[in-house]
Design a protein around this motif. Structure first.
Motif, mmCIF file in Angstrom:
data_model
loop_
_atom_site.group_PDB
_atom_site.id
_atom_site.type_symbol
_atom_site.label_atom_id
_atom_site.label_comp_id
_atom_site.label_asym_id
_atom_site.label_seq_id
_atom_site.Cartn_x
_atom_site.Cartn_y
_atom_site.Cartn_z
ATOM 1 N N SER A 1 -3.580 14.243 -11.383
ATOM 2 C CA SER A 1 -4.327 15.052 -12.343
ATOM 3 C C SER A 1 -5.756 14.554 -12.565
ATOM 4 O O SER A 1 -6.560 15.242 -13.172
ATOM 5 C CB SER A 1 -3.576 15.108 -13.673
ATOM 6 N N VAL A 2 -6.049 13.337 -12.109
ATOM 7 C CA VAL A 2 -7.413 12.789 -12.227
ATOM 8 C C VAL A 2 -7.799 12.153 -10.880
ATOM 9 O O VAL A 2 -6.924 11.704 -10.143
ATOM 10 C CB VAL A 2 -7.502 11.716 -13.361
ATOM 11 N N PRO A 3 -9.092 12.093 -10.585
ATOM 12 C CA PRO A 3 -9.504 11.569 -9.273
ATOM 13 C C PRO A 3 -9.621 10.048 -9.196
ATOM 14 O O PRO A 3 -10.259 9.523 -8.299
ATOM 15 C CB PRO A 3 -10.854 12.236 -9.045
ATOM 16 N N TRP A 4 -8.994 9.307 -10.099
ATOM 17 C CA TRP A 4 -9.046 7.839 -10.014
ATOM 18 C C TRP A 4 -7.692 7.218 -10.113
ATOM 19 O O TRP A 4 -6.696 7.713 -10.352
ATOM 20 C CB TRP A 4 -9.968 7.211 -11.065
ATOM 21 N N PHE B 1 0.835 -1.198 0.000
ATOM 22 C CA PHE B 1 0.000 0.000 0.000
ATOM 23 C C PHE B 1 0.874 1.254 0.000
ATOM 24 O O PHE B 1 0.618 2.198 -0.747
ATOM 25 C CB PHE B 1 -0.920 0.018 1.228
ATOM 26 N N VAL B 2 1.900 1.251 0.833
ATOM 27 C CA VAL B 2 2.795 2.412 0.913
ATOM 28 C C VAL B 2 3.548 2.596 -0.400
ATOM 29 O O VAL B 2 3.638 3.712 -0.929
ATOM 30 C CB VAL B 2 3.770 2.270 2.103
ATOM 31 N N ALA B 3 4.073 1.522 -0.939
ATOM 32 C CA ALA B 3 4.801 1.602 -2.215
ATOM 33 C C ALA B 3 3.892 2.143 -3.308
ATOM 34 O O ALA B 3 4.266 3.061 -4.048
ATOM 35 C CB ALA B 3 5.353 0.228 -2.604
ATOM 36 N N ASN B 4 2.706 1.585 -3.421
ATOM 37 C CA ASN B 4 1.788 2.004 -4.480
ATOM 38 C C ASN B 4 1.374 3.463 -4.327
ATOM 39 O O ASN B 4 1.217 4.166 -5.322
ATOM 40 C CB ASN B 4 0.547 1.105 -4.478
ATOM 41 N N GLY B 5 1.224 3.916 -3.103
ATOM 42 C CA GLY B 5 0.788 5.288 -2.868
ATOM 43 C C GLY B 5 1.876 6.328 -2.991
ATOM 44 O O GLY B 5 1.593 7.524 -3.062
ATOM 45 N N SER B 6 3.128 5.918 -3.034
ATOM 46 C CA SER B 6 4.216 6.898 -3.036
ATOM 47 C C SER B 6 4.669 7.301 -4.440
ATOM 48 O O SER B 6 5.232 8.373 -4.613
ATOM 49 C CB SER B 6 5.401 6.365 -2.234
ATOM 50 N N GLY B 7 4.416 6.479 -5.427
ATOM 51 C CA GLY B 7 4.851 6.783 -6.794
ATOM 52 C C GLY B 7 4.369 8.115 -7.343
ATOM 53 O O GLY B 7 5.140 8.850 -7.960
ATOM 54 N N PRO B 8 3.093 8.484 -7.122
ATOM 55 C CA PRO B 8 2.599 9.749 -7.682
ATOM 56 C C PRO B 8 3.296 11.003 -7.163
ATOM 57 O O PRO B 8 3.139 12.075 -7.733
ATOM 58 C CB PRO B 8 1.122 9.757 -7.284
ATOM 59 N N PHE B 9 4.089 10.893 -6.098
ATOM 60 C CA PHE B 9 4.804 12.066 -5.605
ATOM 61 C C PHE B 9 5.940 12.473 -6.541
ATOM 62 O O PHE B 9 6.435 13.590 -6.467
ATOM 63 C CB PHE B 9 5.337 11.826 -4.191
#
Length: 167
Positions: A164-167, A19-27
């Motif tokens: 840039s998108v909410p999904w 979960f942490v790995a997947n959530g950190s990429g967009p930064f």
């Protein structure tokens, strides 16, 4: 009943590094695309500009770091588990991007289910390869939590202008 809840929460704990790995990429806003701008046999990008070496390194680093924290409570093997899990979660995410490009869904385009669960499938493969015992109920619980959290956190990230998108 308490044992069932504990079992589901243990399953969720197994997936925290993913979960942490997947959530950190967009930064990571800009970086070098993993596919180096190349196209696949169908003429479409292999992965697209959204999958970068820098984002991959941040994701693996953050996922492994949370594993280091968990290892303080549950044993040093969590460092290896979190590293492998983070790598496989990102491989799952990249596989999702690959499928989306094949379906002609552009970067940022919506693919319900795939967007929310690709990293869970990848992390599950990594966990199983390491011999971590995940049962079907834990997997389904984590998939449900991942789906709900993905929808919620992406909406928040969109409002904070991280995505840039909410999904």
């Amino acid at each position: 009943m308490l044992g069932v809840i504990a079992n589901l929460l243990l399953g969720l704990l197994y997936y925290v590094p993913a979960f942490v790995a997947n959530g950190s990429g967009p930064f990571v806003k800009k970086g070098t695309p993993i596919d180096m701008g190349r196209n696949f046999l169908d003429g479409r990008r292999i992965l697209g500009d959204g999958k970068t070496f820098e984002g991959l390194m941040v994701a693996i680093t953050f996922g492994t770091t949370i594993g280091i924290v968990i290892s303080r409570f549950f044993g040093v093997e969590w460092v290896l588990v979190s590293l492998v899990e983070s790598v496989f979660a990102m491989l799952g995410d990249m596989a999702g991007a690959f499928v989306k490009r094949r379906l002609n869904i552009p970067r940022g385009g919506r693919a319900l289910g795939l967007d929310q669960l690709d990293f869970v499938f990848g992390a599950t493969i990594g966990l199983l390869l390491l011999g971590v015992s995940i049962n079907l109920f834990q997997f389904l619980f984590v998939a449900g939590v991942a789906f709900a959290m993905h929808v919620f956190t992406n909406n928040v990230a969109y409002r904070l202008k991280i995505k840039s998108v909410p999904w």
